[in-house]
Enzyme design. Structure first.
Site, PDB file in Angstrom:
ATOM      1  N   TYR A 101      -2.214   2.985   9.964  1.00 35.69           N
ATOM      2  CA  TYR A 101      -1.078   2.234   9.821  1.00 35.69           C
ATOM      3  C   TYR A 101      -1.304   0.606   9.745  1.00 35.69           C
ATOM      4  CZ  TYR A 101       3.321   0.162  11.158  1.00 35.69           C
ATOM      5  OH  TYR A 101       4.539  -0.569  10.936  1.00 35.69           O
ATOM      6  N   GLU A 190       4.692  -2.639   5.116  1.00 38.50           N
ATOM      7  CA  GLU A 190       4.175  -1.579   5.751  1.00 38.50           C
ATOM      8  C   GLU A 190       3.427  -0.383   4.956  1.00 38.50           C
ATOM      9  OE1 GLU A 190       6.263   0.632   9.454  1.00 38.50           O
ATOM     10  OE2 GLU A 190       6.515   1.868   7.473  1.00 38.50           O
TER      11      GLU A 190
END
Ligand code: GDP
Ligand code: MN
Length: 380
Positions: A101, A190
């Site tokens: 991530y 993101e």
């Protein structure tokens, strides 16, 4: 403004962040041809402005054109957290060895952009932050000193990514994601998951990008990505007319002048047992045209059953507002009952103007509470 995954990936691609090749499709037929063009296994992904698509059945693998067609039929029209799927992103499927991530966002407390990286990707970041905070590497960027590659290096070490080949690939991805963030005036960039394939290749498998609405005028290429079909008609009208508008879920449409008065009007409507459908803030001006614009926006919301005007004249003059209301009623056919409370500068004159014209659906009340009660009653 939130971007769809495919739009976010387009931005990523422009900034040199590796993404998979894909095509947009709006019908099963288009999904089929997309799969044909891409060849091999593909993944059919719902394009909606919400996360958790995977869990909701909005992301499915397909082994060729026939399956892509079938998966598209399953996913199109699906309701994912209140968002109906109308577009699909068909992408060449990836083999996944690891899911990481990476994100850039604002830390408003620190007044700095914040980079976050963890090897525990694929799940929601809030979960990682709650369950294994140590696995989440965080690094602030000083906007005055700017971003330096050593910052990316520190972040990668802090996240415990020790494979040199992964480090070599992730380093430019961090730098480019930061460039994408600042270059697009984004509030969030993101990548979840940032995958490592079994061959060791690192790639962005998902994209979540939010761009600051106030900076869109500097980015016409991003502004035109806006999907007007996904915006309710009254919000579109509000944007076009420059009306401050907020959608809520009740039945009483609210117009006031000034944020404070509007906020207290919401409370008083609740006190009277009703629920605001939305509100418009006329601001300090309250000229006739502003009232017309706001009424057009409010009445475009199908949930509105009655309209409450709450005006306290300061700079705004009661007679101007009264004329605006009458002008609006003359220009458009409004069937909703309208309750008006006028006070402050030129309020008496305003009330007199309304009383003389006396449109059938207009009710003038002397106080805010009485006006709210009346509006709630009329919305029932
Ligand atoms: P989200 O659920 O809305 O965050 O959508 P994502 O794009 O992140 O996809 C959800 C999950 O689907 C990912 O975490 C992956 O596990 C899986 N997925 C997405 N694309 C692929 C792919 O190309 N191959 C494989 N094997 N899985 C994928
Ligand atoms: Mn995701």
């Amino acid at each position: 403004m939130d971007l769809y995954e495919y739009q976010g990936k387009e931005l990523f691609r422009r900034h040199g962040i590796p993404v998979s090749d894909g095509r947009l499709a709006t019908t099963p037929d288009e999904a089929r041809s997309a799969a044909q063009e891409l060849g091999g296994q593909v993944v059919v992904k719902a394009q909606v402005l919400t996360g958790g698509r995977g869990k909701a059945g909005g992301v499915k693998l397909a082994d060729g054109p026939d399956e892509a067609d079938a998966r598209a039929r399953e996913i199109l029209g699906l309701d994912i957290r209140g968002h109906v799927v109308r577009k699909l992103w068909i992408e060449r499927a990836s083999d996944i060895a690891k899911e990481y991530y990476l994100s850039v966002t604002f830390d408003r407390g620190a007044k700095k952009p914040l980079l976050m990286l963890t090897k525990e990707g694929g799940v929601e970041i809030e979960q990682v932050a709650a369950e294994s905070p140590d696995a989440l590497a965080r690094l602030h960027v000083d906007p005055l000193a700017g971003f330096h590659p050593f910052a990316a290096r520190r972040l990668i070490y802090a996240a415990g990514i020790d494979d040199p080949d992964e480090q070599r690939q992730i380093l430019p991805i961090v730098t480019r994601l930061y460039e994408c963030f600042t270059g697009s005036d984004a509030m969030l960039c993101e990548i979840n998951p940032l995958i490592v394939t079994p061959e060791g290749e690192v790639r962005a498998l998902d994209a979540k990008v939010t761009v600051d609405d106030n900076a869109l005028f500097e980015h016409p290429d991003i502004a035109e990505m806006q999907d007007l079909d996904a915006v309710p008609p009254e919000e579109r009208a509000a944007r076009e007319k420059g009306v401050t508008y907020v959608k809520l879920d009740g039945e009483v449409g609210i117009l006031g002048n000034g944020a404070g008065l509007v906020m207290s009007t919401l409370d008083v409507v609740a006190l009277a047992g009703g629920r605001p459908a939305n509100f418009c803030d006329l601001g300090g001006g309250g000229q006739a045209q502003g009232v017309v614009d706001a009424l057009e926006v409010i009445t475009a919301d199908p949930q509105v059953r009655s309209i409450l005007f709450n005006i306290f004249g300061g700079i705004t003059r009661g007679d101007e507002v009264a004329r605006g209301i009458l002008q609006a009623l003359g220009q458009m056919s409004i069937s909703h009952p309208i309750v008006v409370r006028l006070d402050g500068t030129n309020a008496e004159e305003g009330r007199r103007i309304l009383a003389e014209a006396a449109p059938a659906n207009l009710h003038v009340e002397p106080t805010m509470l009485e006006a709210a009660r009346r509006a709630v009653e009329l919305a029932a």
